[in-house]
Design a protein around this motif. Structure first.
Motif, PDB file in Angstrom:
ATOM      1  N   ILE A 126       0.868  -1.178   0.000  1.00 18.05           N
ATOM      2  CA  ILE A 126       0.000   0.000   0.000  1.00 18.05           C
ATOM      3  C   ILE A 126       0.899   1.220   0.000  1.00 18.05           C
ATOM      4  O   ILE A 126       1.736   1.387   0.889  1.00 18.05           O
ATOM      5  CB  ILE A 126      -0.949   0.011   1.210  1.00 18.05           C
ATOM      6  N   GLY A 127       0.750   2.052  -1.018  1.00 17.31           N
ATOM      7  CA  GLY A 127       1.575   3.251  -1.117  1.00 17.31           C
ATOM      8  C   GLY A 127       3.056   2.942  -1.155  1.00 17.31           C
ATOM      9  O   GLY A 127       3.874   3.751  -0.733  1.00 17.31           O
ATOM     10  N   GLY A 128       3.405   1.745  -1.617  1.00 11.33           N
ATOM     11  CA  GLY A 128       4.803   1.337  -1.674  1.00 11.33           C
ATOM     12  C   GLY A 128       5.328   0.721  -0.390  1.00 11.33           C
ATOM     13  O   GLY A 128       6.480   0.293  -0.328  1.00 11.33           O
ATOM     14  N   SER A 129       4.506   0.667   0.658  1.00 11.61           N
ATOM     15  CA  SER A 129       4.927   0.098   1.947  1.00 11.61           C
ATOM     16  C   SER A 129       4.389  -1.309   2.118  1.00 11.61           C
ATOM     17  O   SER A 129       3.309  -1.651   1.633  1.00 11.61           O
ATOM     18  CB  SER A 129       4.421   0.970   3.106  1.00 11.61           C
ATOM     19  N   ARG A 130       5.154  -2.113   2.828  1.00 13.68           N
ATOM     20  CA  ARG A 130       4.696  -3.455   3.177  1.00 13.68           C
ATOM     21  C   ARG A 130       3.580  -3.326   4.210  1.00 13.68           C
ATOM     22  O   ARG A 130       3.511  -2.355   4.949  1.00 13.68           O
ATOM     23  CB  ARG A 130       5.852  -4.277   3.715  1.00 13.68           C
ATOM     24  N   VAL A 131       2.708  -4.320   4.263  1.00 13.51           N
ATOM     25  CA  VAL A 131       1.532  -4.272   5.132  1.00 13.51           C
ATOM     26  C   VAL A 131       1.501  -5.484   6.057  1.00 13.51           C
ATOM     27  O   VAL A 131       1.755  -6.605   5.623  1.00 13.51           O
ATOM     28  CB  VAL A 131       0.228  -4.242   4.295  1.00 13.51           C
ATOM     29  N   TRP A 132       1.193  -5.234   7.308  1.00 11.85           N
ATOM     30  CA  TRP A 132       0.995  -6.286   8.304  1.00 11.85           C
ATOM     31  C   TRP A 132      -0.343  -6.009   8.968  1.00 11.85           C
ATOM     32  O   TRP A 132      -0.584  -4.897   9.441  1.00 11.85           O
ATOM     33  CB  TRP A 132       2.095  -6.235   9.362  1.00 11.85           C
ATOM     34  N   VAL A 133      -1.217  -6.990   9.008  1.00  8.45           N
ATOM     35  CA  VAL A 133      -2.492  -6.846   9.697  1.00  8.45           C
ATOM     36  C   VAL A 133      -2.343  -7.451  11.085  1.00  8.45           C
ATOM     37  O   VAL A 133      -1.912  -8.595  11.235  1.00  8.45           O
ATOM     38  CB  VAL A 133      -3.644  -7.512   8.913  1.00  8.45           C
ATOM     39  N   LEU A 134      -2.684  -6.645  12.087  1.00  6.56           N
ATOM     40  CA  LEU A 134      -2.566  -7.037  13.485  1.00  6.56           C
ATOM     41  C   LEU A 134      -3.951  -7.189  14.117  1.00  6.56           C
ATOM     42  O   LEU A 134      -4.913  -6.588  13.644  1.00  6.56           O
ATOM     43  CB  LEU A 134      -1.792  -5.967  14.266  1.00  6.56           C
ATOM     44  N   PRO A 135      -4.040  -7.951  15.198  1.00  5.55           N
ATOM     45  CA  PRO A 135      -5.321  -8.025  15.901  1.00  5.55           C
ATOM     46  C   PRO A 135      -5.678  -6.663  16.496  1.00  5.55           C
ATOM     47  O   PRO A 135      -4.806  -5.918  16.938  1.00  5.55           O
ATOM     48  CB  PRO A 135      -5.086  -9.053  17.002  1.00  5.55           C
ATOM     49  N   ASN A 136      -6.955  -6.376  16.504  1.00  6.38           N
ATOM     50  CA  ASN A 136      -7.460  -5.140  17.083  1.00  6.38           C
ATOM     51  C   ASN A 136      -7.300  -5.207  18.607  1.00  6.38           C
ATOM     52  O   ASN A 136      -7.785  -6.145  19.235  1.00  6.38           O
ATOM     53  CB  ASN A 136      -8.940  -4.988  16.705  1.00  6.38           C
ATOM     54  N   GLU A 152       2.052 -11.566  18.281  1.00  7.25           N
ATOM     55  CA  GLU A 152       1.866 -11.166  16.884  1.00  7.25           C
ATOM     56  C   GLU A 152       2.514  -9.811  16.600  1.00  7.25           C
ATOM     57  O   GLU A 152       3.178  -9.632  15.587  1.00  7.25           O
ATOM     58  CB  GLU A 152       0.379 -11.129  16.526  1.00  7.25           C
ATOM     59  N   TYR A 153       2.354  -8.860  17.497  1.00  5.81           N
ATOM     60  CA  TYR A 153       3.003  -7.555  17.331  1.00  5.81           C
ATOM     61  C   TYR A 153       4.527  -7.735  17.344  1.00  5.81           C
ATOM     62  O   TYR A 153       5.245  -7.048  16.625  1.00  5.81           O
ATOM     63  CB  TYR A 153       2.586  -6.589  18.435  1.00  5.81           C
ATOM     64  N   GLY A 154       5.002  -8.673  18.169  1.00  5.34           N
ATOM     65  CA  GLY A 154       6.433  -8.960  18.227  1.00  5.34           C
ATOM     66  C   GLY A 154       6.974  -9.507  16.918  1.00  5.34           C
ATOM     67  O   GLY A 154       8.116  -9.215  16.539  1.00  5.34           O
ATOM     68  N   ARG A 155       6.167 -10.279  16.208  1.00  6.24           N
ATOM     69  CA  ARG A 155       6.578 -10.769  14.880  1.00  6.24           C
ATOM     70  C   ARG A 155       6.798  -9.588  13.935  1.00  6.24           C
ATOM     71  O   ARG A 155       7.771  -9.566  13.171  1.00  6.24           O
ATOM     72  CB  ARG A 155       5.525 -11.725  14.299  1.00  6.24           C
ATOM     73  N   LEU A 156       5.906  -8.613  13.997  1.00  2.44           N
ATOM     74  CA  LEU A 156       6.089  -7.415  13.176  1.00  2.44           C
ATOM     75  C   LEU A 156       7.337  -6.648  13.613  1.00  2.44           C
ATOM     76  O   LEU A 156       8.106  -6.190  12.783  1.00  2.44           O
ATOM     77  CB  LEU A 156       4.850  -6.516  13.264  1.00  2.44           C
ATOM     78  N   ARG A 157       7.534  -6.521  14.915  1.00  2.00           N
ATOM     79  CA  ARG A 157       8.712  -5.794  15.412  1.00  2.00           C
ATOM     80  C   ARG A 157       9.986  -6.433  14.883  1.00  2.00           C
ATOM     81  O   ARG A 157      10.898  -5.740  14.436  1.00  2.00           O
ATOM     82  CB  ARG A 157       8.748  -5.746  16.941  1.00  2.00           C
ATOM     83  N   GLU A 158      10.050  -7.749  14.894  1.00  2.00           N
ATOM     84  CA  GLU A 158      11.234  -8.437  14.369  1.00  2.00           C
ATOM     85  C   GLU A 158      11.409  -8.163  12.884  1.00  2.00           C
ATOM     86  O   GLU A 158      12.518  -7.896  12.419  1.00  2.00           O
ATOM     87  CB  GLU A 158      11.131  -9.940  14.643  1.00  2.00           C
ATOM     88  N   ALA A 159      10.321  -8.211  12.136  1.00  3.72           N
ATOM     89  CA  ALA A 159      10.395  -7.941  10.699  1.00  3.72           C
ATOM     90  C   ALA A 159      10.819  -6.489  10.448  1.00  3.72           C
ATOM     91  O   ALA A 159      11.610  -6.222   9.530  1.00  3.72           O
ATOM     92  CB  ALA A 159       9.051  -8.218  10.044  1.00  3.72           C
ATOM     93  N   ALA A 160      10.317  -5.576  11.249  1.00  4.09           N
ATOM     94  CA  ALA A 160      10.638  -4.151  11.069  1.00  4.09           C
ATOM     95  C   ALA A 160      12.053  -3.815  11.512  1.00  4.09           C
ATOM     96  O   ALA A 160      12.578  -2.770  11.133  1.00  4.09           O
ATOM     97  CB  ALA A 160       9.640  -3.294  11.858  1.00  4.09           C
ATOM     98  N   SER A 161      12.665  -4.686  12.281  1.00  2.73           N
ATOM     99  CA  SER A 161      14.042  -4.451  12.745  1.00  2.73           C
ATOM    100  C   SER A 161      15.067  -5.084  11.812  1.00  2.73           C
ATOM    101  O   SER A 161      16.255  -4.896  12.005  1.00  2.73           O
ATOM    102  CB  SER A 161      14.218  -5.027  14.155  1.00  2.73           C
ATOM    103  N   GLY A 162      14.590  -5.860  10.844  1.00  3.38           N
ATOM    104  CA  GLY A 162      15.487  -6.579   9.960  1.00  3.38           C
ATOM    105  C   GLY A 162      16.172  -5.687   8.952  1.00  3.38           C
ATOM    106  O   GLY A 162      16.007  -4.470   8.953  1.00  3.38           O
ATOM    107  N   PRO A 163      16.929  -6.268   8.032  1.00  6.29           N
ATOM    108  CA  PRO A 163      17.721  -5.518   7.062  1.00  6.29           C
ATOM    109  C   PRO A 163      16.911  -4.584   6.179  1.00  6.29           C
ATOM    110  O   PRO A 163      17.390  -3.556   5.758  1.00  6.29           O
ATOM    111  CB  PRO A 163      18.384  -6.601   6.214  1.00  6.29           C
ATOM    112  N   ALA A 164      15.636  -4.929   5.896  1.00  6.64           N
ATOM    113  CA  ALA A 164      14.821  -4.058   5.037  1.00  6.64           C
ATOM    114  C   ALA A 164      14.419  -2.778   5.758  1.00  6.64           C
ATOM    115  O   ALA A 164      14.003  -1.828   5.140  1.00  6.64           O
ATOM    116  CB  ALA A 164      13.567  -4.816   4.592  1.00  6.64           C
TER     117      ALA A 164
END
Length: 165
Positions: A126-136, A152-164
């Motif tokens: 979306i708008g060139g950004s990767r998307v992660w859907v989290l529980p409300n 689940e939020y921690g999975r995103l945190r790990e992905a967001a801390s990676g090389p990308a």
């Protein structure tokens, strides 16, 4: 509360009445966003809603799919979700966060027409950004515990801390 080039832009559904009254995201006392954000490792301590500006220091921001405040998200129309999705996509294209994290699979499906979307990373950009859907994190979403949401939020945190990131 946004800025250019964030690691993660969290996107709530719409402001609740408490958020509208205080100007602070996820302000209702029963909302579990702030405890989950801390338990998942995004913040070194649990922030209060009135400390939301501190998220910018951590490369994080918050916005909403729909701007109109309601007592419950089910008061929003399908058209409000679709229009909110269009406006959000433009905002994301302008701000260029690495990740857009939509908190609520139902809102994501409604705003972006992704009827089969599930919690987790999405194929669609979306708008060139990767998307992660989290529980409300709303207290109304009782089948997700704080611990399960933090995982689940921690999975995103790990992905967001990676090389990308």
């Amino acid at each position: 509360m946004v800025a250019d080039g964030l690691r993660v832009l969290f996107c709530g559904i719409n402001p609740g009445l408490m958020t509208a009254a205080t100007g602070h995201h996820f302000a209702r006392p029963g909302n579990r966003f702030w405890p989950v954000l801390h338990r998942s490792g995004f913040t070194p301590r649990q922030l209060r809603p009135d400390e939301q500006d501190e998220l910018l220091v951590h490369g994080l921001g918050i916005t909403n799919v729909v701007a109109r405040a309601t007592a419950r998200a089910d008061e929003l129309s399908a058209e409000e979700y679709r229009e909110g999705g269009r406006l959000l996509a433009a905002k994301v294209a302008r701000l260029r966060p690495v990740w857009l994290a939509v908190v609520g699979v139902t809102a994501y499906r409604a705003a972006f027409g992704e009827r089969r979307a599930v919690i987790g990373p999405q194929e669609t950009l979306i708008g060139g950004s990767r998307v992660w859907v989290l529980p409300n994190p709303s207290g109304l979403n009782a089948h997700w515990t704080v611990a399960a949401m933090a995982e689940e939020y921690g999975r995103l945190r790990e992905a967001a801390s990676g090389p990308a990131a």
